[in-house]
Design an enzyme around this catalytic site. Structure first.
Site, PDB file in Angstrom:
ATOM      1  CB  ILE A  14      -0.997  -0.023   1.189  1.00  9.60           C
ATOM      2  CG1 ILE A  14      -2.199   0.871   0.905  1.00  9.60           C
ATOM      3  CG2 ILE A  14      -0.322   0.321   2.507  1.00  9.60           C
ATOM      4  CD1 ILE A  14      -3.381   0.630   1.829  1.00  9.60           C
ATOM      5  CG  ASP A  37       0.799   1.410  12.477  1.00 13.11           C
ATOM      6  OD1 ASP A  37       1.012   2.509  11.948  1.00 13.11           O
ATOM      7  OD2 ASP A  37       0.527   1.271  13.695  1.00 13.11           O
TER       8      ASP A  37
HETATM    9  N1  AR6 Z   1       0.621  -3.145   2.271  1.00 16.50           N
HETATM   10  C1  AR6 Z   1      -0.613  -3.674   2.291  1.00 16.50           C
HETATM   11  N2  AR6 Z   1      -1.045  -4.550   3.234  1.00 16.50           N
HETATM   12  C2  AR6 Z   1      -0.143  -4.908   4.180  1.00 16.50           C
HETATM   13  C3  AR6 Z   1       1.167  -4.397   4.237  1.00 16.50           C
HETATM   14  C4  AR6 Z   1       1.562  -3.484   3.211  1.00 16.50           C
HETATM   15  N3  AR6 Z   1       2.780  -2.937   3.162  1.00 16.50           N
HETATM   16  N4  AR6 Z   1       1.803  -4.967   5.298  1.00 16.50           N
HETATM   17  C5  AR6 Z   1       0.930  -5.792   5.893  1.00 16.50           C
HETATM   18  N5  AR6 Z   1      -0.249  -5.770   5.215  1.00 16.50           N
HETATM   19  P1  AR6 Z   1      -1.881  -5.749  10.288  1.00 16.50           P
HETATM   20  P2  AR6 Z   1      -4.233  -5.293  12.038  1.00 16.50           P
HETATM   21  C6  AR6 Z   1      -1.496  -6.502   5.484  1.00 16.50           C
HETATM   22  O1  AR6 Z   1      -1.338  -6.738  11.251  1.00 16.50           O
HETATM   23  O2  AR6 Z   1      -4.623  -6.725  11.964  1.00 16.50           O
HETATM   24  C7  AR6 Z   1       0.080  -3.182  13.905  1.00 16.50           C
HETATM   25  O3  AR6 Z   1       1.178  -3.508  14.697  1.00 16.50           O
HETATM   26  C8  AR6 Z   1      -1.432  -7.749   6.324  1.00 16.50           C
HETATM   27  O4  AR6 Z   1      -0.987  -8.857   5.543  1.00 16.50           O
HETATM   28  O5  AR6 Z   1      -0.958  -4.752   9.710  1.00 16.50           O
HETATM   29  O6  AR6 Z   1      -5.298  -4.248  11.878  1.00 16.50           O
HETATM   30  C9  AR6 Z   1      -0.693  -1.970  14.433  1.00 16.50           C
HETATM   31  O7  AR6 Z   1       0.162  -1.038  15.042  1.00 16.50           O
HETATM   32  C10 AR6 Z   1      -2.897  -7.897   6.722  1.00 16.50           C
HETATM   33  O8  AR6 Z   1      -3.630  -8.497   5.651  1.00 16.50           O
HETATM   34  O9  AR6 Z   1      -3.095  -4.874  10.983  1.00 16.50           O
HETATM   35  C11 AR6 Z   1      -1.645  -2.589  15.403  1.00 16.50           C
HETATM   36  O10 AR6 Z   1      -1.050  -2.775  16.661  1.00 16.50           O
HETATM   37  C12 AR6 Z   1      -3.370  -6.455   6.854  1.00 16.50           C
HETATM   38  O11 AR6 Z   1      -2.352  -5.650   6.242  1.00 16.50           O
HETATM   39  C13 AR6 Z   1      -1.971  -3.916  14.790  1.00 16.50           C
HETATM   40  O12 AR6 Z   1      -0.849  -4.261  13.983  1.00 16.50           O
HETATM   41  C14 AR6 Z   1      -3.584  -5.978   8.270  1.00 16.50           C
HETATM   42  O13 AR6 Z   1      -2.616  -6.569   9.139  1.00 16.50           O
HETATM   43  C15 AR6 Z   1      -3.182  -3.829  13.886  1.00 16.50           C
HETATM   44  O14 AR6 Z   1      -3.521  -5.117  13.445  1.00 16.50           O
END
Ligand code: AR6
Length: 172
Positions: A14, A37
């Site tokens: 993203i 994030d």
């Molecule tokens: N681009 C697009 N999607 C992504 C990317 C990227 N660069 N990296 C990961 N994903 P998560 P949550 C996907 O864990 O479940 C953080 O530590 C990933 O594969 O990022 O809402 C925050 O600070 C998954 O499908 O978010 C919070 O503490 C999706 O993004 C916590 O994680 C969401 O995974 C939030 O957890």
């Protein structure tokens, strides 16, 4: 839905997308973390953390907006998804609120294009099929009204997630 609005899933990092706004799946501190994030903060640079610090956090289901700084996107809309507790803590309503509140901020800032990650389905453990159904239904509902939005991307990070979002959109 207006005929002109495009809603589609893509597989991408993203942080590479040149859209008006990307959405961040943040935690309530808004001070960064892992997953998407962490990737967004790394790509946007330290100015993003500084801007987030000034916001003083964000409750689950709400959203806040900052500039995109070093990202190709103009804005980052930070939203805090629910942690999955087995559907016993209003998780579906809270996830719906994330999509609604993020879109509301995008529209208020005259955004035309926006990309969402799959909020809550990584570290927060929300089942992807249910999350994709909520995400696609909520976006369709909001775009049924007159908005500034022309294009919504569901930005998936794996082939499997992409397939789930494709399916969710096809079922609509
Ligand atoms: N681009 C697009 N999607 C992504 C990317 C990227 N660069 N990296 C990961 N994903 P998560 P949550 C996907 O864990 O479940 C953080 O530590 C990933 O594969 O990022 O809402 C925050 O600070 C998954 O499908 O978010 C919070 O503490 C999706 O993004 C916590 O994680 C969401 O995974 C939030 O957890």
């Amino acid at each position: 839905m207006r005929q002109s609005a495009l809603i589609h899933p893509i597989k991408a990092d993203i942080t590479t997308l040149k859209v008006d706004a990307i959405v961040n799946a943040a935690n309530s501190s808004l001070l960064g973390g892992g997953g998407v994030d962490g990737a967004i903060h790394r790509a946007a640079g330290p100015e993003l953390l500084e801007a987030c610090r000034a916001l003083g956090g964000c409750p689950t289901g709400e959203a806040r907006i900052t500039k995109g700084y070093r990202l190709p996107a103009s804005y980052v809309i930070h939203t805090v998804g629910p942690v999955w507790h087995g559907d016993s803590h209003n998780e579906a309503e809270l996830l719906t609120s994330c999509y609604r509140n993020a879109l509301k901020l995008a529209i208020e800032h005259q955004c035309h294009t926006i990309a969402f990650p799959s909020i809550s389905t990584g570290a927060y453990g929300f089942p992807i099929e249910q999350a994709a159904a909520i995400a696609t239904a909520t976006v369709h509902e909001v775009l049924a009204e007159e908005t500034t939005i022309d294009e919504v991307l569901f930005c998936c990070f794996s082939d499997r997630d992409l397939e789930v979002y494709r399916q969710a959109l096809a079922e609509r």
